[in-house]
Motif scaffolding. Sequence first.
Motif, PDB file in Angstrom:
ATOM      1  N   PRO A  88       0.671  -1.465   0.216  1.00 15.31           N
ATOM      2  CA  PRO A  88      -0.175  -0.086   0.061  1.00 15.31           C
ATOM      3  C   PRO A  88       0.722   1.756  -0.089  1.00 15.31           C
ATOM      4  CG  PRO A  88      -0.517  -1.459   1.095  1.00 15.31           C
ATOM      5  CD  PRO A  88       0.444  -2.110   1.166  1.00 15.31           C
ATOM      6  N   ASP A  89       2.060   0.929   0.363  1.00 16.25           N
ATOM      7  CA  ASP A  89       3.081   2.496   0.473  1.00 16.25           C
ATOM      8  C   ASP A  89       4.093   2.273   0.163  1.00 16.25           C
ATOM      9  OD1 ASP A  89       3.745   0.545   2.019  1.00 16.25           O
ATOM     10  OD2 ASP A  89       3.964   1.930   4.160  1.00 16.25           O
ATOM     11  N   ARG A  90       4.365   1.224  -0.510  1.00 14.40           N
ATOM     12  CA  ARG A  90       5.989   0.973  -0.910  1.00 14.40           C
ATOM     13  C   ARG A  90       6.061   0.155  -2.057  1.00 14.40           C
ATOM     14  NH1 ARG A  90       9.287  -0.477   4.196  1.00 14.40           N
ATOM     15  NH2 ARG A  90       7.807   0.687   4.978  1.00 14.40           N
ATOM     16  N   VAL A  91       7.068   0.064  -2.987  1.00 18.90           N
ATOM     17  CA  VAL A  91       7.358  -0.985  -3.821  1.00 18.90           C
ATOM     18  C   VAL A  91       8.968  -2.071  -3.344  1.00 18.90           C
ATOM     19  CG1 VAL A  91       7.861  -1.560  -6.479  1.00 18.90           C
ATOM     20  CG2 VAL A  91       6.440   0.464  -5.795  1.00 18.90           C
ATOM     21  N   ILE A  92       8.970  -2.792  -3.245  1.00 24.20           N
ATOM     22  CA  ILE A  92      10.046  -3.883  -3.247  1.00 24.20           C
ATOM     23  C   ILE A  92       9.968  -4.640  -3.679  1.00 24.20           C
ATOM     24  CG2 ILE A  92      10.728  -5.116  -0.962  1.00 24.20           C
ATOM     25  CD1 ILE A  92       8.544  -4.180   0.441  1.00 24.20           C
ATOM     26  N   PHE A 115      11.917   4.929   1.531  1.00 28.54           N
ATOM     27  CA  PHE A 115      13.532   4.749   0.712  1.00 28.54           C
ATOM     28  C   PHE A 115      14.483   3.865   2.114  1.00 28.54           C
ATOM     29  CE2 PHE A 115      11.280   8.747  -0.395  1.00 28.54           C
ATOM     30  CZ  PHE A 115      11.539   8.698  -1.798  1.00 28.54           C
ATOM     31  N   GLY A 116      14.984   3.264   1.230  1.00 28.10           N
ATOM     32  CA  GLY A 116      15.906   2.083   2.403  1.00 28.10           C
ATOM     33  C   GLY A 116      16.584   0.707   0.745  1.00 28.10           C
ATOM     34  N   TRP A 117      16.929  -0.220   2.179  1.00 29.18           N
ATOM     35  CA  TRP A 117      17.141  -0.927   1.408  1.00 29.18           C
ATOM     36  C   TRP A 117      17.556  -2.393   2.853  1.00 29.18           C
ATOM     37  CZ3 TRP A 117      21.862  -2.939   3.963  1.00 29.18           C
ATOM     38  CH2 TRP A 117      22.628  -1.867   4.479  1.00 29.18           C
ATOM     39  N   ASP A 118      17.683  -2.817   2.962  1.00 30.14           N
ATOM     40  CA  ASP A 118      17.736  -4.164   3.751  1.00 30.14           C
ATOM     41  C   ASP A 118      18.934  -5.513   3.702  1.00 30.14           C
ATOM     42  OD1 ASP A 118      15.727  -6.367   3.254  1.00 30.14           O
ATOM     43  OD2 ASP A 118      14.773  -4.843   3.957  1.00 30.14           O
ATOM     44  N   LYS A 119      19.180  -6.148   4.267  1.00 31.05           N
ATOM     45  CA  LYS A 119      20.283  -7.268   3.899  1.00 31.05           C
ATOM     46  C   LYS A 119      20.338  -8.389   5.340  1.00 31.05           C
ATOM     47  CE  LYS A 119      24.735  -9.322   2.903  1.00 31.05           C
ATOM     48  NZ  LYS A 119      25.967  -9.059   2.822  1.00 31.05           N
ATOM     49  N   THR A 120      19.554  -9.309   4.816  1.00 32.21           N
ATOM     50  CA  THR A 120      19.110 -10.165   5.454  1.00 32.21           C
ATOM     51  C   THR A 120      20.110 -11.891   5.961  1.00 32.21           C
ATOM     52  OG1 THR A 120      16.641  -9.254   6.572  1.00 32.21           O
ATOM     53  CG2 THR A 120      17.476 -11.486   7.442  1.00 32.21           C
ATOM     54  N   GLU A 133      19.331 -13.035   1.378  1.00 33.46           N
ATOM     55  CA  GLU A 133      18.141 -11.804   1.390  1.00 33.46           C
ATOM     56  C   GLU A 133      18.504 -10.479   1.174  1.00 33.46           C
ATOM     57  OE1 GLU A 133      13.094 -11.427   1.287  1.00 33.46           O
ATOM     58  OE2 GLU A 133      14.165 -12.650   3.242  1.00 33.46           O
ATOM     59  N   ARG A 134      18.426  -9.913   0.228  1.00 34.59           N
ATOM     60  CA  ARG A 134      18.623  -8.756  -0.155  1.00 34.59           C
ATOM     61  C   ARG A 134      17.342  -8.030  -0.793  1.00 34.59           C
ATOM     62  NH1 ARG A 134      23.306 -11.525  -1.524  1.00 34.59           N
ATOM     63  NH2 ARG A 134      25.435 -11.412  -0.835  1.00 34.59           N
ATOM     64  N   GLY A 135      17.073  -6.542  -0.519  1.00 36.04           N
ATOM     65  CA  GLY A 135      15.966  -6.551  -0.792  1.00 36.04           C
ATOM     66  C   GLY A 135      16.133  -4.138  -0.391  1.00 36.04           C
ATOM     67  N   VAL A 136      15.567  -3.436  -1.445  1.00 33.62           N
ATOM     68  CA  VAL A 136      15.719  -2.470  -1.723  1.00 33.62           C
ATOM     69  C   VAL A 136      14.020  -1.688  -2.040  1.00 33.62           C
ATOM     70  CG1 VAL A 136      16.300  -0.088  -3.056  1.00 33.62           C
ATOM     71  CG2 VAL A 136      17.426  -2.269  -3.311  1.00 33.62           C
ATOM     72  N   TYR A 137      13.089  -0.954  -1.117  1.00 33.56           N
ATOM     73  CA  TYR A 137      12.197   0.040  -1.085  1.00 33.56           C
ATOM     74  C   TYR A 137      12.356   0.871  -1.372  1.00 33.56           C
ATOM     75  CZ  TYR A 137      13.599   0.092   3.776  1.00 33.56           C
ATOM     76  OH  TYR A 137      13.810   0.252   4.893  1.00 33.56           O
ATOM     77  N   LEU A 138      11.024   1.193  -2.425  1.00 30.45           N
ATOM     78  CA  LEU A 138      10.943   2.729  -2.832  1.00 30.45           C
ATOM     79  C   LEU A 138       9.199   2.978  -2.815  1.00 30.45           C
ATOM     80  CD1 LEU A 138      12.643   2.456  -6.810  1.00 30.45           C
ATOM     81  CD2 LEU A 138      13.771   3.427  -3.628  1.00 30.45           C
TER      82      LEU A 138
END
Length: 205
Positions: A88-92, A115-120, A133-138
């Motif tokens: 609803p608020d971001r694209v990942i 805005f951001g990124w994460d790595k798990t 797992e690596r992700g970027v969200y906008l």
Amino acid sequence: MIRKFLRVFRVAVIVGLTLGAVAFVVVWVVQAYPEAAFHWGSENGRLHVLQAPPVSMISLHFGDKRQVGRGCQACVLSDHELALAICPDRVIVDYLNRVEDLRGVTSRRGGFRNFGWDKTIDGRGCGGGPCVERGVYLPNYLVLVALVAYPALVFMRSPARRRRHHRRHKRGLCVGCGYELTGNVTGVCSECGAAIDPKQAEATG
């Protein structure tokens, strides 16, 4: 030939971005209706489309396959997954790589609000074994602006380009580059090589 190819490529990009923007808005709106939930997967299991309001996701599985679990709990997973999720608020955009010999769980993330990124790194197993797992969200609005910006710019520039071509045509100039065509009898602009309209060639020749 190159100019024709670039023109076709440009049209394809505009059509693709426009269709992408329309699809994005439709998916965004459909998320408000829980009854629209569905799941589709290709026969080879490589492509999956999931509509589970309030999240929509398309995922691509590639690399070697392997079976995880037994009996009714068994499933076949790929070593690599690339997923695009619309919330609803971001694209990942998320990339998952299943690897062996991982221990423990570590997580890093950065960014601000949507805005951001994460790595798990999960050695216990995330959906079928140890993985990274690596992700970027906008934000959704930023993705939508990126999709419509170029088609909107082309649409707004088209009337101005037609007016400029009309003025140049009336003044006996090349409609492509504005070069003076008086005395030109070759049928093409000596500056840019563009073809000259026959009526304009008669008037300037």
